[in-house]
Design a protein around this motif. Structure first.
Motif, PDB file in Angstrom:
ATOM      1  N   ALA A  20       6.621 -90.208   5.088  1.00 34.55           N
ATOM      2  CA  ALA A  20       6.450 -90.763   6.432  1.00 34.55           C
ATOM      3  C   ALA A  20       5.941 -92.194   6.416  1.00 34.55           C
ATOM      4  O   ALA A  20       6.022 -92.898   7.415  1.00 34.55           O
ATOM      5  N   MET A  21       5.426 -92.647   5.260  1.00 39.04           N
ATOM      6  CA  MET A  21       4.816 -93.980   5.212  1.00 39.04           C
ATOM      7  C   MET A  21       5.761 -95.114   5.591  1.00 39.04           C
ATOM      8  O   MET A  21       5.373 -96.011   6.335  1.00 39.04           O
ATOM      9  N   PRO A  22       7.027 -95.140   5.158  1.00 37.37           N
ATOM     10  CA  PRO A  22       7.913 -96.236   5.549  1.00 37.37           C
ATOM     11  C   PRO A  22       8.090 -96.344   7.065  1.00 37.37           C
ATOM     12  O   PRO A  22       8.083 -97.429   7.618  1.00 37.37           O
ATOM     13  N   ASP A  23       8.260 -95.177   7.736  1.00 43.92           N
ATOM     14  CA  ASP A  23       8.410 -95.203   9.193  1.00 43.92           C
ATOM     15  C   ASP A  23       7.167 -95.744   9.857  1.00 43.92           C
ATOM     16  O   ASP A  23       7.225 -96.527  10.805  1.00 43.92           O
ATOM     17  N   ALA A  24       6.006 -95.320   9.370  1.00 47.87           N
ATOM     18  CA  ALA A  24       4.752 -95.779   9.954  1.00 47.87           C
ATOM     19  C   ALA A  24       4.578 -97.270   9.730  1.00 47.87           C
ATOM     20  O   ALA A  24       4.142 -98.010  10.613  1.00 47.87           O
ATOM     21  N   ALA A  25       4.950 -97.705   8.531  1.00 48.49           N
ATOM     22  CA  ALA A  25       4.815 -99.129   8.229  1.00 48.49           C
ATOM     23  C   ALA A  25       5.745 -99.955   9.099  1.00 48.49           C
ATOM     24  O   ALA A  25       5.383-101.022   9.591  1.00 48.49           O
ATOM     25  N   GLN A  26       6.976 -99.415   9.302  1.00 49.74           N
ATOM     26  CA  GLN A  26       7.922-100.132  10.148  1.00 49.74           C
ATOM     27  C   GLN A  26       7.440-100.203  11.586  1.00 49.74           C
ATOM     28  O   GLN A  26       7.580-101.225  12.255  1.00 49.74           O
ATOM     29  N   ALA A  27       6.853 -99.100  12.066  1.00 44.92           N
ATOM     30  CA  ALA A  27       6.360 -99.075  13.438  1.00 44.92           C
ATOM     31  C   ALA A  27       5.225-100.066  13.633  1.00 44.92           C
ATOM     32  O   ALA A  27       5.052-100.628  14.706  1.00 44.92           O
ATOM     33  N   ALA A  28       4.453-100.275  12.563  1.00 45.97           N
ATOM     34  CA  ALA A  28       3.307-101.167  12.677  1.00 45.97           C
ATOM     35  C   ALA A  28       3.664-102.608  12.370  1.00 45.97           C
ATOM     36  O   ALA A  28       2.833-103.500  12.492  1.00 45.97           O
ATOM     37  N   ALA A  29       4.921-102.852  11.954  1.00 43.97           N
ATOM     38  CA  ALA A  29       5.331-104.204  11.590  1.00 43.97           C
ATOM     39  C   ALA A  29       5.310-105.110  12.810  1.00 43.97           C
ATOM     40  O   ALA A  29       5.627-104.688  13.926  1.00 43.97           O
ATOM     41  N   PRO A  30       4.943-106.367  12.623  1.00 38.35           N
ATOM     42  CA  PRO A  30       4.907-107.295  13.748  1.00 38.35           C
ATOM     43  C   PRO A  30       6.301-107.577  14.290  1.00 38.35           C
ATOM     44  O   PRO A  30       7.281-107.546  13.545  1.00 38.35           O
TER      45      PRO A  30
END
Length: 325
Positions: A20-30
């Protein structure tokens, strides 16, 4: 056995977390973290398309993300507007629009959106139209046109790019303020309307600058004035307002986003838009279509301007229905 089960359970939790980390990172991306789409309600090759592509190319460099131009022409640009209005309000779908999306669309077409479904982001350009007349008429000025029209009401016909569009609205406003009456002849596009004036099939037209210049250069058409209140730096013709006080009707283009787009995203888009409008190549690209860059002072300032223009467009659209043919 319990220890093995516990270990397996922990591993499954860890695997799920890592997955799930890639999705979370993408969601938090500026913002922006992926390509943007700029919807244009007109076909490729026209004035709106030129403004949109110059802007999209510059914006892509500024935001470091591709900006894809998506032409969705038809029904006076309402097909494209409808698509943009229904898009997710995340800042990745933008719409290149003008005053019609802020009011007149609702008077002229059956649309599934309203002005409040859009958030004005930033103004890009302003471009006056040109009042042209067939050279064979012998008209030398706006006053000549008014005098002749008053002698024979309805005898002079005016070509436009369609019922209710800006070139028709310009004629409606002129008739109202000058106290004259023209016979309206709609065409399917601005180029066709201007060419009809050059051919002598129609008498006059309030044409967009590119369409006007194309026929003026043939010598078969004369320019009587520009529709803006002030003189244009790009078009050497007197303002109609010098003869018809209060006349002021220019086309403009701006960027809109679906309602609900986060303010932080709007602020980013506004700042990026104003930045690219300062670039020399952007100014030159807009000027090639006789458009002057006219950045707004803020998101709110553009919103006030767009809604005021929308109200004016709605009024003229309702009046235009009485002259539609």
């Amino acid at each position: 056995m319990q220890t093995i089960s516990a270990t397996c359970g922990a591993l499954l939790v860890l695997a799920a977390t890592l997955f799930a980390m890639p999705d979370a990172a993408q969601a938090a991306a500026p913002y922006p973290a992926k390509p943007l789409t700029l919807v244009i309600g007109f076909p490729p090759g026209g004035g709106a398309d030129q403004v949109g592509r110059v802007y999209a190319n510059a914006l892509a460099k500024r935001l470091k993300q591709p900006v894809v131009v998506e032409n969705r022409p038809g029904a006076g640009s309402t097909i494209g507007a409808s698509h943009a209005a229904r898009a997710e309000a995340d800042g990745y779908t933008l719409y290149l629009g003008n005053s019609s999306v802020m009011g007149s669309d609702s008077a002229l077409y059956k649309v599934d959106y309203k002005p409040d479904d859009f958030v004005p982001v930033a103004q890009l350009t302003t471009g006056p139209m040109v009042l042209i007349a067939n050279a064979g008429l012998g008209l030398k000025s706006v006053q000549d046109l008014i005098d002749r029209a008053k002698k024979k009401p309805g005898a002079i016909n005016v070509a436009s790019s369609g019922n209710g569009v800006i070139t028709h609205l310009a004629a409606v406003e002129f008739m109202t303020l000058a106290g004259v009456k023209f016979m309206h002849i709609p065409f399917k596009g601005g180029a066709a309307a201007a060419q009809s004036v050059a051919a002598g099939d129609t008498d006059i037209s309030f044409a967009t600058a590119p369409s006007a210049k194309a026929v003026i250069d043939t010598g078969k058409v004369v320019a009587l004035g520009v529709t803006s209140r002030e003189s244009s730096r790009l078009l050497p013709y007197p303002p109609i307002a010098q003869t018809v006080p209060g006349y002021d009707l220019s086309n403009w283009w701006g960027v809109f986003a679906p309602r609900g787009t986060p303010q932080a995203v709007l602020d980013t888009l506004f700042a990026a838009s104003n930045d690219v409008l300062t670039l020399a190549d952007v100014k030159q690209g807009m000027a090639a279509g006789y458009e002057e860059v006219t950045p707004s002072a803020s998101v709110d300032a553009f919103g006030v301007f767009a809604r005021k223009e929308g109200s004016k467009g709605l009024r003229l659209a309702k009046e235009s229905l009485e002259t539609a043919n």
